[in-house]
Design a protein around this motif. Structure first.
Motif, mmCIF file in Angstrom:
data_model
loop_
_atom_site.group_PDB
_atom_site.id
_atom_site.type_symbol
_atom_site.label_atom_id
_atom_site.label_comp_id
_atom_site.label_asym_id
_atom_site.label_seq_id
_atom_site.Cartn_x
_atom_site.Cartn_y
_atom_site.Cartn_z
ATOM 1 N N SER A 20 21.638 -32.153 11.043
ATOM 2 C CA SER A 20 21.399 -33.526 11.276
ATOM 3 C C SER A 20 21.020 -34.234 10.013
ATOM 4 O O SER A 20 21.636 -35.401 10.008
ATOM 5 N N SER A 73 23.536 -40.981 13.598
ATOM 6 C CA SER A 73 22.964 -39.917 12.818
ATOM 7 C C SER A 73 21.485 -39.809 13.130
ATOM 8 O O SER A 73 20.893 -38.699 12.949
ATOM 9 N N GLN A 76 20.992 -38.236 16.233
ATOM 10 C CA GLN A 76 21.035 -36.774 16.085
ATOM 11 C C GLN A 76 19.830 -36.114 15.512
ATOM 12 O O GLN A 76 19.469 -34.964 15.852
ATOM 13 N N ILE A 77 19.276 -36.738 14.414
ATOM 14 C CA ILE A 77 17.843 -36.332 13.927
ATOM 15 C C ILE A 77 16.789 -36.265 15.095
ATOM 16 O O ILE A 77 16.150 -35.404 15.145
ATOM 17 N N ALA A 80 17.225 -33.411 17.321
ATOM 18 C CA ALA A 80 16.866 -32.053 16.584
ATOM 19 C C ALA A 80 15.255 -31.935 16.546
ATOM 20 O O ALA A 80 14.921 -30.806 16.830
ATOM 21 N N PHE A 105 21.229 -32.023 22.576
ATOM 22 C CA PHE A 105 21.699 -31.841 21.241
ATOM 23 C C PHE A 105 23.147 -31.463 21.211
ATOM 24 O O PHE A 105 23.822 -32.040 20.282
ATOM 25 N N GLY A 109 25.892 -33.887 19.610
ATOM 26 C CA GLY A 109 26.795 -33.195 18.653
ATOM 27 C C GLY A 109 28.370 -33.319 18.821
ATOM 28 O O GLY A 109 28.991 -33.490 17.755
ATOM 29 N N LEU A 163 27.987 -29.253 12.267
ATOM 30 C CA LEU A 163 27.457 -29.691 13.361
ATOM 31 C C LEU A 163 27.781 -29.037 14.770
ATOM 32 O O LEU A 163 26.891 -28.493 15.468
#
Length: 196
Positions: A20, A73, A76-77, A80, A105, A109, A163
């Motif tokens: 991520s 992005s 996505q972090i 995570a 997630f 992704g 990913l």
């Protein structure tokens, strides 16, 4: 078997954070060469069609996409991090929150990979329409970067391949976890029957 699975889930959750972060760094870098080589070819920001290099408008065309890409992005972090908030990395038994974190997630992704691939391929095609002879002459005159490289566009295959691999491993780990939990429940039930 649980020890191997617990080790695997820690590694996969760490990989989710790392990939991520790579995704985030990629969103910061994708416009670098375009900015260095094309930005100055359009001296009038009020009229982006006024350019010294035909096709350089791809730089402006990518602005909105890049803002959205950056937001994806960051999302996505955060997803995570949700794996760690729900203790998905260390839990012996998974609960609904763990499955939700893994699912979110993985779905995000996959969606980000499809979104990125679709738009990056469109913008790569636009970049290849740039008049590179005019760009070379402009870069020599103005001492700006000259590049015909599609490296930053092509890099998305590696970034999103990683990913998607981590997403698949997270889902596979969750399936493995469910299998072990069912086996454990069978053993406990058999132990109770034999004790009773």
């Amino acid at each position: 078997m649980y020890k191997k699975q617990m080790t695997a889930q820690k590694i996969v959750c760490m990989a989710a954070i790392i990939v991520s972060a790579i995704f985030f760094l990629y969103t910061l870098g994708i416009m670098t060469d375009l900015y260095d080589s094309l930005y100055k070819t359009m001296p009038n920001p009020n009229d982006v069609f006024e350019t010294s290099v035909p096709g350089s408008i791809v730089y402006y065309n990518m602005q909105e996409f890049n803002r959205m890409f950056l937001m994806c992005s960051i999302g996505q972090i955060l997803l995570a991090c949700l794996l760690f908030i729900t203790n998905t990395h260390s839990r012996r038994r998974y609960y609904i929150g763990n499955f939700v974190a893994v699912g979110l997630f993985a779905v995000a992704g996959a969606a980000n990979a499809v979104f990125a691939h679709t738009y990056i391929e469109i913008f790569k095609a636009q970049f290849l329409q740039v008049d590179f002879e005019a760009l070379k002459a402009f870069s020599e005159l103005m001492k700006t970067l000259y590049t015909e490289s599609t490296f930053w566009f092509d890099l998305h295959y590696a970034v999103f391949g990683l990913l998607l691999l981590v997403c698949a491993l997270l889902v596979a780990n969750a399936v493995w976890k469910v299998t072990l939990m069912k086996d454990e429940q069978k053993l406990v039930a058999e132990g109770r029957r034999s004790a009773g």
